[in-house]
Design a protein around this motif. Sequence first.
Motif, PDB file in Angstrom:
ATOM      1  N   GLU A  13      41.882  25.206  45.362  1.00 17.26           N
ATOM      2  CA  GLU A  13      43.064  25.819  44.762  1.00 17.26           C
ATOM      3  C   GLU A  13      44.343  25.237  45.346  1.00 17.26           C
ATOM      4  O   GLU A  13      45.321  25.005  44.634  1.00 17.26           O
ATOM      5  CB  GLU A  13      43.022  27.340  44.968  1.00 17.26           C
ATOM      6  CG  GLU A  13      41.909  28.020  44.172  1.00 17.26           C
ATOM      7  CD  GLU A  13      41.654  29.447  44.634  1.00 17.26           C
ATOM      8  OE1 GLU A  13      42.350  29.905  45.578  1.00 17.26           O
ATOM      9  OE2 GLU A  13      40.758  30.103  44.068  1.00 17.26           O
ATOM     10  N   THR A  29      35.830  32.836  54.780  1.00 22.56           N
ATOM     11  CA  THR A  29      35.123  33.536  53.703  1.00 22.56           C
ATOM     12  C   THR A  29      34.926  32.702  52.445  1.00 22.56           C
ATOM     13  O   THR A  29      33.886  32.794  51.809  1.00 22.56           O
ATOM     14  CB  THR A  29      35.875  34.829  53.336  1.00 22.56           C
ATOM     15  OG1 THR A  29      37.219  34.488  52.913  1.00 22.56           O
ATOM     16  CG2 THR A  29      35.950  35.770  54.532  1.00 22.56           C
ATOM     17  N   ARG A  30      35.921  31.909  52.077  1.00 20.28           N
ATOM     18  CA  ARG A  30      35.825  31.101  50.850  1.00 20.28           C
ATOM     19  C   ARG A  30      36.542  29.759  51.049  1.00 20.28           C
ATOM     20  O   ARG A  30      37.518  29.464  50.346  1.00 20.28           O
ATOM     21  CB  ARG A  30      36.378  31.860  49.644  1.00 20.28           C
ATOM     22  CG  ARG A  30      37.770  32.449  49.830  1.00 20.28           C
ATOM     23  CD  ARG A  30      38.179  33.371  48.684  1.00 20.28           C
ATOM     24  NE  ARG A  30      38.162  32.740  47.403  1.00 20.28           N
ATOM     25  CZ  ARG A  30      39.198  32.062  46.883  1.00 20.28           C
ATOM     26  NH1 ARG A  30      40.317  31.922  47.575  1.00 20.28           N
ATOM     27  NH2 ARG A  30      39.109  31.529  45.689  1.00 20.28           N
ATOM     28  N   GLU A  80      40.635  32.746  54.665  1.00 22.72           N
ATOM     29  CA  GLU A  80      40.115  31.977  53.537  1.00 22.72           C
ATOM     30  C   GLU A  80      39.123  30.901  53.994  1.00 22.72           C
ATOM     31  O   GLU A  80      38.099  30.679  53.346  1.00 22.72           O
ATOM     32  CB  GLU A  80      41.280  31.316  52.776  1.00 22.72           C
ATOM     33  CG  GLU A  80      42.184  32.281  52.053  1.00 22.72           C
ATOM     34  CD  GLU A  80      41.500  32.902  50.848  1.00 22.72           C
ATOM     35  OE1 GLU A  80      41.420  32.238  49.808  1.00 22.72           O
ATOM     36  OE2 GLU A  80      41.046  34.054  50.955  1.00 22.72           O
ATOM     37  N   SER A  84      31.752  23.149  43.254  1.00 21.83           N
ATOM     38  CA  SER A  84      30.990  23.957  42.295  1.00 21.83           C
ATOM     39  C   SER A  84      31.692  24.062  40.952  1.00 21.83           C
ATOM     40  O   SER A  84      31.048  24.334  39.930  1.00 21.83           O
ATOM     41  CB  SER A  84      30.740  25.355  42.863  1.00 21.83           C
ATOM     42  OG  SER A  84      31.971  26.034  43.095  1.00 21.83           O
ATOM     43  N   GLN A 134      31.192  25.198  47.638  1.00 24.25           N
ATOM     44  CA  GLN A 134      32.247  25.964  46.984  1.00 24.25           C
ATOM     45  C   GLN A 134      33.271  25.036  46.333  1.00 24.25           C
ATOM     46  O   GLN A 134      33.692  25.264  45.193  1.00 24.25           O
ATOM     47  CB  GLN A 134      32.937  26.878  47.993  1.00 24.25           C
ATOM     48  CG  GLN A 134      32.140  28.098  48.390  1.00 24.25           C
ATOM     49  CD  GLN A 134      32.988  29.140  49.085  1.00 24.25           C
ATOM     50  OE1 GLN A 134      34.142  28.896  49.459  1.00 24.25           O
ATOM     51  NE2 GLN A 134      32.430  30.315  49.273  1.00 24.25           N
ATOM     52  N   HIS A 173      36.657  27.105  47.843  1.00 22.71           N
ATOM     53  CA  HIS A 173      37.468  27.596  46.722  1.00 22.71           C
ATOM     54  C   HIS A 173      38.953  27.557  47.069  1.00 22.71           C
ATOM     55  O   HIS A 173      39.783  27.127  46.255  1.00 22.71           O
ATOM     56  CB  HIS A 173      37.066  29.024  46.358  1.00 22.71           C
ATOM     57  CG  HIS A 173      35.686  29.138  45.784  1.00 22.71           C
ATOM     58  ND1 HIS A 173      35.224  28.305  44.793  1.00 22.71           N
ATOM     59  CD2 HIS A 173      34.665  29.995  46.070  1.00 22.71           C
ATOM     60  CE1 HIS A 173      33.964  28.634  44.484  1.00 22.71           C
ATOM     61  NE2 HIS A 173      33.614  29.652  45.251  1.00 22.71           N
ATOM     62  N   SER A 174      39.297  28.027  48.277  1.00 18.77           N
ATOM     63  CA  SER A 174      40.716  28.107  48.657  1.00 18.77           C
ATOM     64  C   SER A 174      41.333  26.716  48.797  1.00 18.77           C
ATOM     65  O   SER A 174      42.478  26.503  48.384  1.00 18.77           O
ATOM     66  CB  SER A 174      40.881  28.892  49.961  1.00 18.77           C
ATOM     67  OG  SER A 174      40.239  28.236  51.036  1.00 18.77           O
TER      68      SER A 174
END
Length: 215
Positions: free
Chosen positions: A37, A29-30, A26, A175, A172, A33-34
Amino acid sequence: MKHFVIHDFIHGVFHLDKGFLFTVKELVTRPGHSVREYIQGKRVDHFNYFTGFILLLAVGHFIGNYSQITGDQLFEDGKMSGFHKVAKDFAKFILLATVPFYAFASYCVFKKAKLNYIEHLVMAMYLMNGILIIGLFFTSLTVFYGNIKVLSVLNLFNPLLEFIYMCFFFYQFFSKFQYKKSTLFILIILNACLLLILKGLVNFTVDQIGMAYFK
């Protein structure tokens, strides 16, 4: 003990859908976002940020034992400055020392997001984990490749890679907050620059202490 080793530790580290490897994936790659969350409460699948930090340091140390070069060989004179001597022995403390400053910088820059300082501190810890992962790629390269001149040049790109990763991470993460794209872009660049400056100041401070101590 058997349950802890088999279920908690091994399952937590190697399970691809949750745990350490999941968190590493995570953060590559992201990352933004992770982590957002995680802060918003979706924490079941993620590895603890502090435990992950320690584990990544351990992995880096383990891989470094098989490196074809030593840290001081990356410098032209082949000698370690005071900072590098201190960094070798107290690298964990130096890395951790930057985290509160990173958190305070993002707290000030992205104040409109209305996240508290502790949430920014968690975000900064995960950001540091991501930076450690980037460092592992370089450390792993030194296991298979030992050309000092080439590695010294590649090492110079580390700050640029960190800058790009920070921008990717914060873009990310923020956003989903109500920022205009132009405003968000400016804040991200500003924040990434601040973090690198803060890192430089911490390094400079340690360098001065190291030079005084290792005269």
